[in-house]
Design a protein around this motif. Structure first.
Motif, PDB file in Angstrom:
ATOM      1  N   GLU A 138       0.639  -1.030   0.777  1.00 61.18           N
ATOM      2  CA  GLU A 138      -0.256  -0.156  -0.045  1.00 61.18           C
ATOM      3  C   GLU A 138       0.876   0.941  -0.330  1.00 61.18           C
ATOM      4  OE1 GLU A 138      -2.992  -0.005   3.520  1.00 61.18           O
ATOM      5  OE2 GLU A 138      -3.893  -1.747   2.528  1.00 61.18           O
ATOM      6  N   ALA A 139       1.950   1.004   0.765  1.00 63.77           N
ATOM      7  CA  ALA A 139       3.040   2.389   0.286  1.00 63.77           C
ATOM      8  C   ALA A 139       2.970   2.978  -1.143  1.00 63.77           C
ATOM      9  CB  ALA A 139       4.536   1.738   1.449  1.00 63.77           C
ATOM     10  N   LEU A 140       3.180   2.209  -1.744  1.00 58.99           N
ATOM     11  CA  LEU A 140       3.435   2.973  -3.477  1.00 58.99           C
ATOM     12  C   LEU A 140       2.027   3.537  -3.965  1.00 58.99           C
ATOM     13  CD1 LEU A 140       4.832  -0.647  -4.536  1.00 58.99           C
ATOM     14  CD2 LEU A 140       5.792   1.334  -4.356  1.00 58.99           C
ATOM     15  N   GLU A 141       1.369   2.680  -3.664  1.00 55.60           N
ATOM     16  CA  GLU A 141      -0.208   3.543  -4.166  1.00 55.60           C
ATOM     17  C   GLU A 141      -0.144   4.731  -2.542  1.00 55.60           C
ATOM     18  OE1 GLU A 141      -3.496   1.262  -3.944  1.00 55.60           O
ATOM     19  OE2 GLU A 141      -2.920  -0.515  -4.616  1.00 55.60           O
ATOM     20  N   GLU A 142       0.240   4.728  -2.008  1.00 60.56           N
ATOM     21  CA  GLU A 142      -0.291   5.838  -1.004  1.00 60.56           C
ATOM     22  C   GLU A 142       0.949   6.848  -1.571  1.00 60.56           C
ATOM     23  OE1 GLU A 142       0.692   4.995   3.439  1.00 60.56           O
ATOM     24  OE2 GLU A 142      -1.204   4.272   3.339  1.00 60.56           O
ATOM     25  N   ALA A 143       2.647   6.339  -2.097  1.00 66.16           N
ATOM     26  CA  ALA A 143       3.425   7.289  -2.789  1.00 66.16           C
ATOM     27  C   ALA A 143       3.023   8.461  -3.727  1.00 66.16           C
ATOM     28  CB  ALA A 143       4.648   6.642  -2.328  1.00 66.16           C
ATOM     29  N   VAL A 162      -2.513   6.138 -10.314  1.00 66.27           N
ATOM     30  CA  VAL A 162      -2.283   4.434  -9.478  1.00 66.27           C
ATOM     31  C   VAL A 162      -2.668   3.590  -9.973  1.00 66.27           C
ATOM     32  CG1 VAL A 162      -2.459   3.550  -7.085  1.00 66.27           C
ATOM     33  CG2 VAL A 162      -2.397   6.166  -7.554  1.00 66.27           C
ATOM     34  N   PHE A 163      -3.673   3.026 -10.984  1.00 65.28           N
ATOM     35  CA  PHE A 163      -3.960   1.837 -11.480  1.00 65.28           C
ATOM     36  C   PHE A 163      -3.335   1.767 -12.304  1.00 65.28           C
ATOM     37  CE2 PHE A 163      -6.583  -0.449 -14.415  1.00 65.28           C
ATOM     38  CZ  PHE A 163      -6.544  -1.595 -13.824  1.00 65.28           C
ATOM     39  N   TRP A 164      -2.826   2.809 -13.138  1.00 64.01           N
ATOM     40  CA  TRP A 164      -2.777   3.234 -14.643  1.00 64.01           C
ATOM     41  C   TRP A 164      -1.082   2.674 -14.642  1.00 64.01           C
ATOM     42  CZ3 TRP A 164      -4.005   1.427 -19.041  1.00 64.01           C
ATOM     43  CH2 TRP A 164      -2.814   1.986 -20.691  1.00 64.01           C
ATOM     44  N   ARG A 165      -0.201   3.306 -13.458  1.00 64.78           N
ATOM     45  CA  ARG A 165       1.159   3.471 -13.303  1.00 64.78           C
ATOM     46  C   ARG A 165       1.779   2.766 -12.346  1.00 64.78           C
ATOM     47  NH1 ARG A 165       1.560  10.701 -13.834  1.00 64.78           N
ATOM     48  NH2 ARG A 165       0.384  10.886 -15.344  1.00 64.78           N
TER      49      ARG A 165
END
Length: 304
Positions: A180-185, A196-199
């Protein structure tokens, strides 16, 4: 005490795979696997050999892996017809479009279901699980396709099987394991949910995309029931529908191929040849996706 420990360290250990029982087990295991491989490969080799054999040899020899005389009459006859190439192009087009649509729908539905804070998530997952046990059936599905005006349409070969619930749950489990840290960043950097979904999510999902794209493509490519139910126009037949029509008992193969009155008609060899031509393309795809397939099949089964 030190002498005992030193002696224990020098004593050679008896490994399990050096025992007599393990060797017997390995031998039986190899024998069973070779038998299964033979059961799988021998029919394919027989069909391939039969496609290059003469009609007389096919009628006289019940089983063979190497024809006495190689001939290409069946392939020459098949390639001389427009029906085969039209069915092949139709199948390729339906498979490509259908795979893209089905993978896109599966990914876009699995991603929000992987979020535990999504309102109504439990209800939707329970509905998906319900479809694993119960389905509408052939007649209700046909009625829905008819009411939507999809009869004699290529979309009738794609949309009824658009999302496989089992694949959906596996992809959802994969998305839940992403940090989840990747999405939060990404959100801190200004990305919205789509960004977030695409990249972030999709680049990390290449194994799962390749694996289930292959699964969906194989299902679409090998599907003959949907064309049989929903396609009445012979010009829209897929390759598997052509195979079914040519290999069905008491089928009029000359009329199917629109080659009435042909002087040379290799009936038996033609059945073998069309099976080979329908099987070969999808087999050639596997080596290019093998590296992703080996990793993707374990998705969601092991957690670190």
């Amino acid at each position: 005490m030190a002498l005992v420990k030193a002696t224990a360290r020098r004593r050679p250990s008896i490994r399990h795979y050096d025992s007599f029982g393990s060797r017997v087990f390995d031998a039986l295991n190899i024998l069973v696997l070779l038998s299964l491989a033979a059961i799988t490969v021998l029919p394919l080799l027989y069909v391939l050999a039969g496609s290059f054999a003469t009609e007389a040899e096919i009628d006289s020899r019940p089983f063979f892996l190497w024809p006495e005389r190689f001939v290409t009459d069946a392939y020459d006859y098949m390639f001389a017809t427009d029906v085969f190439f039209r069915a092949l192009l139709t199948t390729i087009g339906v498979t490509l479009v259908g795979t893209v649509v089905q993978v896109a729908l599966t990914l876009t539905m699995a991603y929000p279901l992987a979020k535990r804070h999504l309102p109504g998530r439990t209800l939707v997952i329970n509905l998906v699980l319900f479809t694993l046990v119960f389905s509408g059936g052939m007649i209700p599905t046909y009625l829905v396709v008819r009411e939507l005006g999809l009869l004699d349409s290529y979309w009738a070969l794609i949309l009824p099987l658009a999302i496989n619930p089992f694949y959906l749950l596996i992809v959802k489990a994969f998305f839940q394991e992403l940090p989840e840290a990747l999405e939060e960043a990404a959100r801190i950097d200004g990305c919205n949910e789509f960004g977030v979904f695409w990249r972030i999510v999709l680049p990390l999902s290449k194994p799962v995309i390749a694996t289930f794209a292959l699964f969906y493509a194989v299902v679409i490519w090998n599907d003959y029931m949907s064309p049989l139910l929903y396609i009445n126009d012979e010009n829209k037949w897929t390759l598997q529908m052509l195979v079914r029509q040519l290999t069905a008992p008491n089928s009029d193969s000359e009329n199917v191929l629109n080659q009435q009155g042909s002087a040379i008609f290799p009936l038996q060899g033609l059945k073998f040849a069309v099976v080979v031509l329908a099987t070969a393309p999808i087999l050639l795809v596997y080596p290019f996706l093998q590296k992703h397939f080996a990793k993707g099949v374990l998705i969601g089964s092991v957690k670190e």
